[in-house]
Design an enzyme around this catalytic site. Structure first.
Site, PDB file in Angstrom:
ATOM      1  N   CYS A   2       0.836  -1.203   0.000  1.00  0.00           N
ATOM      2  CA  CYS A   2       0.000   0.000   0.000  1.00  0.00           C
ATOM      3  C   CYS A   2       0.875   1.258   0.000  1.00  0.00           C
ATOM      4  O   CYS A   2       1.999   1.255   0.478  1.00  0.00           O
ATOM      5  CB  CYS A   2      -0.940   0.097   1.189  1.00  0.00           C
ATOM      6  SG  CYS A   2      -1.924  -1.384   1.426  1.00  0.00           S
ATOM      7  N   ARG A  27       2.996   0.134  -5.325  1.00  0.00           N
ATOM      8  CA  ARG A  27       2.853  -0.500  -4.009  1.00  0.00           C
ATOM      9  C   ARG A  27       1.527  -1.240  -3.858  1.00  0.00           C
ATOM     10  O   ARG A  27       1.245  -1.814  -2.809  1.00  0.00           O
ATOM     11  CB  ARG A  27       2.966   0.553  -2.919  1.00  0.00           C
ATOM     12  CG  ARG A  27       4.282   1.303  -2.937  1.00  0.00           C
ATOM     13  CD  ARG A  27       4.318   2.329  -1.849  1.00  0.00           C
ATOM     14  NE  ARG A  27       4.519   1.718  -0.568  1.00  0.00           N
ATOM     15  CZ  ARG A  27       5.695   1.470  -0.016  1.00  0.00           C
ATOM     16  NH1 ARG A  27       6.791   1.806  -0.656  1.00  0.00           N
ATOM     17  NH2 ARG A  27       5.793   0.907   1.149  1.00  0.00           N
ATOM     18  N   TRP A  79      -2.974  -2.632  -1.510  1.00  0.00           N
ATOM     19  CA  TRP A  79      -2.711  -4.039  -1.841  1.00  0.00           C
ATOM     20  C   TRP A  79      -3.340  -4.827  -0.700  1.00  0.00           C
ATOM     21  O   TRP A  79      -2.901  -4.739   0.443  1.00  0.00           O
ATOM     22  CB  TRP A  79      -1.213  -4.303  -1.928  1.00  0.00           C
ATOM     23  CG  TRP A  79      -0.892  -5.702  -2.383  1.00  0.00           C
ATOM     24  CD1 TRP A  79      -0.881  -6.160  -3.657  1.00  0.00           C
ATOM     25  CD2 TRP A  79      -0.530  -6.818  -1.561  1.00  0.00           C
ATOM     26  NE1 TRP A  79      -0.545  -7.484  -3.684  1.00  0.00           N
ATOM     27  CE2 TRP A  79      -0.328  -7.919  -2.408  1.00  0.00           C
ATOM     28  CE3 TRP A  79      -0.366  -6.993  -0.188  1.00  0.00           C
ATOM     29  CZ2 TRP A  79       0.038  -9.176  -1.949  1.00  0.00           C
ATOM     30  CZ3 TRP A  79      -0.007  -8.253   0.281  1.00  0.00           C
ATOM     31  CH2 TRP A  79       0.196  -9.326  -0.597  1.00  0.00           C
ATOM     32  N   ASN A 104      -0.472   1.600   5.797  1.00  0.00           N
ATOM     33  CA  ASN A 104       0.308   0.618   5.044  1.00  0.00           C
ATOM     34  C   ASN A 104       0.902  -0.347   6.065  1.00  0.00           C
ATOM     35  O   ASN A 104       1.445   0.096   7.063  1.00  0.00           O
ATOM     36  CB  ASN A 104       1.416   1.373   4.282  1.00  0.00           C
ATOM     37  CG  ASN A 104       2.568   0.495   3.859  1.00  0.00           C
ATOM     38  OD1 ASN A 104       2.384  -0.670   3.555  1.00  0.00           O
ATOM     39  ND2 ASN A 104       3.760   1.041   3.843  1.00  0.00           N
ATOM     40  N   GLY A 105       0.734  -1.654   5.851  1.00  0.00           N
ATOM     41  CA  GLY A 105       1.290  -2.622   6.799  1.00  0.00           C
ATOM     42  C   GLY A 105       0.194  -3.449   7.436  1.00  0.00           C
ATOM     43  O   GLY A 105      -0.920  -3.526   6.911  1.00  0.00           O
ATOM     44  N   GLU A 484      13.914 -18.576 -12.562  1.00  0.00           N
ATOM     45  CA  GLU A 484      13.513 -17.207 -12.926  1.00  0.00           C
ATOM     46  C   GLU A 484      12.539 -17.220 -14.113  1.00  0.00           C
ATOM     47  O   GLU A 484      11.547 -16.481 -14.119  1.00  0.00           O
ATOM     48  CB  GLU A 484      14.783 -16.388 -13.247  1.00  0.00           C
ATOM     49  CG  GLU A 484      14.561 -15.029 -13.893  1.00  0.00           C
ATOM     50  CD  GLU A 484      13.794 -14.025 -13.042  1.00  0.00           C
ATOM     51  OE1 GLU A 484      13.401 -14.366 -11.917  1.00  0.00           O
ATOM     52  OE2 GLU A 484      13.541 -12.921 -13.531  1.00  0.00           O
ATOM     53  N   LYS A 488       8.814 -15.686 -13.822  1.00  0.00           N
ATOM     54  CA  LYS A 488       8.391 -14.610 -14.722  1.00  0.00           C
ATOM     55  C   LYS A 488       7.111 -15.003 -15.454  1.00  0.00           C
ATOM     56  O   LYS A 488       6.171 -14.231 -15.553  1.00  0.00           O
ATOM     57  CB  LYS A 488       9.537 -14.368 -15.718  1.00  0.00           C
ATOM     58  CG  LYS A 488       9.674 -12.996 -16.228  1.00  0.00           C
ATOM     59  CD  LYS A 488      10.684 -12.170 -15.483  1.00  0.00           C
ATOM     60  CE  LYS A 488      10.319 -11.979 -14.046  1.00  0.00           C
ATOM     61  NZ  LYS A 488      11.345 -11.360 -13.249  1.00  0.00           N
ATOM     62  N   GLU A 491       3.958 -15.219 -12.996  1.00  0.00           N
ATOM     63  CA  GLU A 491       3.428 -13.988 -12.397  1.00  0.00           C
ATOM     64  C   GLU A 491       2.682 -13.112 -13.400  1.00  0.00           C
ATOM     65  O   GLU A 491       1.772 -12.389 -13.013  1.00  0.00           O
ATOM     66  CB  GLU A 491       4.504 -13.192 -11.646  1.00  0.00           C
ATOM     67  CG  GLU A 491       5.467 -12.407 -12.489  1.00  0.00           C
ATOM     68  CD  GLU A 491       6.462 -11.588 -11.670  1.00  0.00           C
ATOM     69  OE1 GLU A 491       6.074 -10.968 -10.678  1.00  0.00           O
ATOM     70  OE2 GLU A 491       7.641 -11.556 -12.061  1.00  0.00           O
ATOM     71  N   HIS A 507      14.101 -37.348  -9.810  1.00  0.00           N
ATOM     72  CA  HIS A 507      13.850 -37.581  -8.382  1.00  0.00           C
ATOM     73  C   HIS A 507      12.427 -37.234  -7.977  1.00  0.00           C
ATOM     74  O   HIS A 507      12.138 -37.106  -6.796  1.00  0.00           O
ATOM     75  CB  HIS A 507      14.855 -36.796  -7.535  1.00  0.00           C
ATOM     76  CG  HIS A 507      16.273 -37.254  -7.736  1.00  0.00           C
ATOM     77  ND1 HIS A 507      16.721 -38.478  -7.320  1.00  0.00           N
ATOM     78  CD2 HIS A 507      17.327 -36.655  -8.363  1.00  0.00           C
ATOM     79  CE1 HIS A 507      18.001 -38.621  -7.652  1.00  0.00           C
ATOM     80  NE2 HIS A 507      18.378 -37.530  -8.292  1.00  0.00           N
ATOM     81  N   LYS A 610       4.547  -4.013  -7.063  1.00  0.00           N
ATOM     82  CA  LYS A 610       5.967  -3.915  -7.410  1.00  0.00           C
ATOM     83  C   LYS A 610       6.848  -4.020  -6.177  1.00  0.00           C
ATOM     84  O   LYS A 610       7.909  -4.626  -6.211  1.00  0.00           O
ATOM     85  CB  LYS A 610       6.203  -2.577  -8.128  1.00  0.00           C
ATOM     86  CG  LYS A 610       7.623  -2.349  -8.595  1.00  0.00           C
ATOM     87  CD  LYS A 610       7.974  -3.284  -9.724  1.00  0.00           C
ATOM     88  CE  LYS A 610       9.415  -3.152 -10.169  1.00  0.00           C
ATOM     89  NZ  LYS A 610       9.848  -4.377 -10.885  1.00  0.00           N
TER      90      LYS A 610
END
Ligand code: M6R
Length: 615
Positions: A2, A27, A79, A104-105, A484, A488, A491, A507, A610
């Site tokens: 946020c 955010r 968020w 925020n939090g 990675e 990518k 998401e 395995h 982000k």
């Protein structure tokens, strides 16, 4: 996560707050809201979804009603943590339409406080943890406390990591703000003051910034600012002059920021190296200062893509400098009691410099006595300010939620650290340093060449866009790239994807292979390619659709692959040592084009933000 913004003492404060919110959408973008006060009235406008919806709504309201002249306003971009994405749960949250709070939090003990407040007669309309804040303010103001004292009593009640701003009709020219672990910057203006989750969100209003420290609280009026520690001691915090960013960053003709940022890589990497390589042949990183007077184990900690960069760093540092490296997920490191045996130095990696997990890992490392270093993009961020030494990637603002140019620039610095360590401990000969610097100087053009395979990647993207699940494989330096590539893809395209070390398939993960499951492998002839090709063969025999992005030699060997892209020619040493840079490009392009084919919101994918500032 946020973002919060507040203005006191400037006309048209709501507009100024909205300008700030535009810069804080990184955010969170689940909902947005603003509250302002004028002539004894509190007006709140909230909207579900992205900021533009709030702007539309606020424009409609302003057109309908008489101009609401205000000089104090707070705003929020959310968020979601507690409570679904809805207008009710959007901030600001209010109490009796007299007090408004943006936050925020997470308030960890909110349930107990909520039950107490309900039993005292307060009504809750949201499922958020935040709503206890305006009600607590109301309760303490009703008991006769002034705004500052009420805020202090609220702080006494709550636990967690947070930053919040409150305003009250009873104290019309005042804002109360406090932070604990979440960042908060105060901007100083002429007969006006501002608050923002970061300095950039208020740099259209001032360039004189004070960062609150953990536990601080502040009473902010248009012409006065008082800051106190958690023990109520009045303090002066340092005023920093920041450079204003050059307005809003644009997509520069690209469809998405992510695409632009992928294509920017050849031009921004020289910015990363600009202060780290001298005379084309000398690495200027001061290894002793990073905590390596003696040969010790290096601890790397980070999250997400930055963590995968750290994994590549481990492989390089062990190979080039013969130094042990531990790579730890920041979210795990923090809650363990790790042994620091043989360690002197910690390196955290973070694009934003604000990831709470990474910040907390850094603080944990500091407490354990390690010298702390960071690879960070955002100068002035919390991690940058708290760490002993920062190395800056300098790639400019990264707007797309998916990290691209930050990943490759982090790799550049990790590679240079590996070489500098190798030099210090006599593992790399001076002659070789020159050669390695020449490799780094060749990187921008190598990445530019890799970007030319985009059209072929698009064809693969069309072919796999409807897959339910995609597997990425890699070995050695390309194992972190498999992880990675999968991160990518998932998401931004929302297709389930997993990365595995090629040798691990047998395995367990090989059970996932069935007809037509795409298996993507990035491969370079580095001496181990035959092993990887065998692993690929094993997947092929079980019906997988094999997609190989590799150099000529590997393509010629893996004749069974269904889809193949041959990468341009690079000399052997260069391509095997620097393969993570080369293969980062197809990993990014593949994710981007699959997402684009599926029409997802590439730059602001669902459920993400982000900068991840919650644990
Ligand atoms: O700002 P940071 O580098 O600390 O962020 C860490 C992760 O949140 C970040 O890399 C995330 O995984 C990206 N969205 C991946 O593309």
């Amino acid at each position: 996560m946020c973002g919060v913004v507040a203005v006191v003492g400037k006309q048209n404060a709501t507009q100024l707050v909205i300008e700030g919110l535009r810069k804080l959408e990184y955010r969170g973008y689940d909902s947005a809201g603003i509250a302002s006060m004028s002539n004894g009235t509190l007006r709140t406008i909230k909207s579900e979804g992205k900021l533009y919806k709030l702007i539309d709504k606020s424009n409609e309201i302003s057109n309908d009603k008489l101009h609401f002249d205000n000089s104090i306003a707070i705003g929020h971009t959310r968020w979601a943590t507690h409570g679904n994405i809805s207008v009710e749960n959007a901030h600001p949250l209010t109490s009796e339409n007299k007090i408004a709070v943006v936050h925020n939090g997470i308030i960890e003990n909110y349930e107990i406080l909520k039950n107490e407040l309900i039993s005292e007669g307060y009504d809750f309309i949201s499922q958020t943890d935040t709503e206890i804040l305006p009600h607590l303010f109301m309760k303490y103001i009703k008991l006769g406390n002034d705004f500052l004292e009420a805020g202090r009593l609220v702080l006494k009640d709550i636990r967690g990591a947070f930053a919040f701003v409150a305003m009250s009709l009873d104290f019309p020219n005042q804002l109360f703000a406090s932070r604990n672990s979440s960042p908060l910057a105060i901007g100083l203006g002429e007969k006006s003051n501002f608050i923002g989750s970061d300095a950039h969100s208020i740099d259209h209003l001032t360039q004189r910034i004070i960062y609150l420290e953990d536990g601080d609280h502040a009473l902010i009026k248009s012409d006065e600012l008082e800051i106190f520690t958690k023990d109520k001691v009045k303090v002066n915090r340092k005023v920093i002059n920041i450079k204003a960013e050059l307005g809003l960053i644009t997509k520069g003709g690209y469809k998405h920021f992510m695409e632009k940022e992928i294509f920017e890589q050849p031009s921004v990497i020289p910015q990363t190296t600009s202060t780290l390589i001298k005379n084309n042949s000398e690495i200027t990183i001061d290894i002793d200062r990073l905590g390596f007077e003696n040969k010790n184990t290096l601890l790397i900690s980070a999250a997400g893509t930055s963590y995968y960069a750290g994994m590549v760093g481990k492989y390089w540092i062990e190979q080039i400098a013969d130094l042990p490296v531990i790579v730890d997920l920041a979210s795990e490191y923090r809650y363990r009691k790790p042994s620091v045996f043989g360690q002197s130095s910690m390196l955290v990696i973070s694009q934003s410099g604000e990831s709470l997990d990474t910040l907390m890992a850094l603080r944990h490392g500091k407490e354990l006595g390690l010298i702390t270093n960071a690879i960070v993009n955002v100068e002035g961020s919390t991690i940058d300010r708290e760490v002993d030494n920062s190395l800056y990637t300098k790639v400019g603002a990264e707007i797309g939620v998916a990290s691209t140019k930050s990943f490759t620039s982090q790799l550049v610095i990790l590679f240079l650290i590996a070489v500098a360590l190798g030099k210090k401990f006599n593992n790399v000969k001076p002659r070789k340093i020159k050669e390695i610097c020449s490799y780094i100087n060749k990187l921008p053009s190598a990445i530019a060449q890799m970007l030319r395979i985009e059209d072929e990647i698009k064809l693969i993207a069309q072919n796999i866009k409807n897959a339910k699940s995609i597997i990425f494989l890699g070995r050695g330096l390309l194992y972190p790239l498999a992880l990675e590539g999968a991160l990518k893809l998932k998401e931004i395209s929302y297709i389930h994807a997993e990365g595995f070390a090629a040798g691990e398939m047998k395995h367990g993960p090989i059970a996932l292979i069935e007809d037509n499951v795409p298996v993507v492998m990035f491969l370079i002839s580095d001496g181990n390619e035959d092993k990887s090709i065998s692993n690929l063969q094993e997947a092929h025999s079980r019906g997988a659709k094999i997609i190989l992005i590799a150099d000529k030699k590997c393509i010629e060997k893996a004749t069974f692959a269904h889809l193949k892209i041959e990468i341009p020619f690079f000399e052997t040493d260069f391509k095997s040592l620097l393969s993570p840079f080369l293969m980062a490009i197809p990993a990014q392009l593949l994710a981007y084009h699959v997402a684009n084919e599926r029409g997802t919101d590439v730059d602001q994918p669902r459920n993400l933000a982000k900068s991840v500032t919650v644990e």
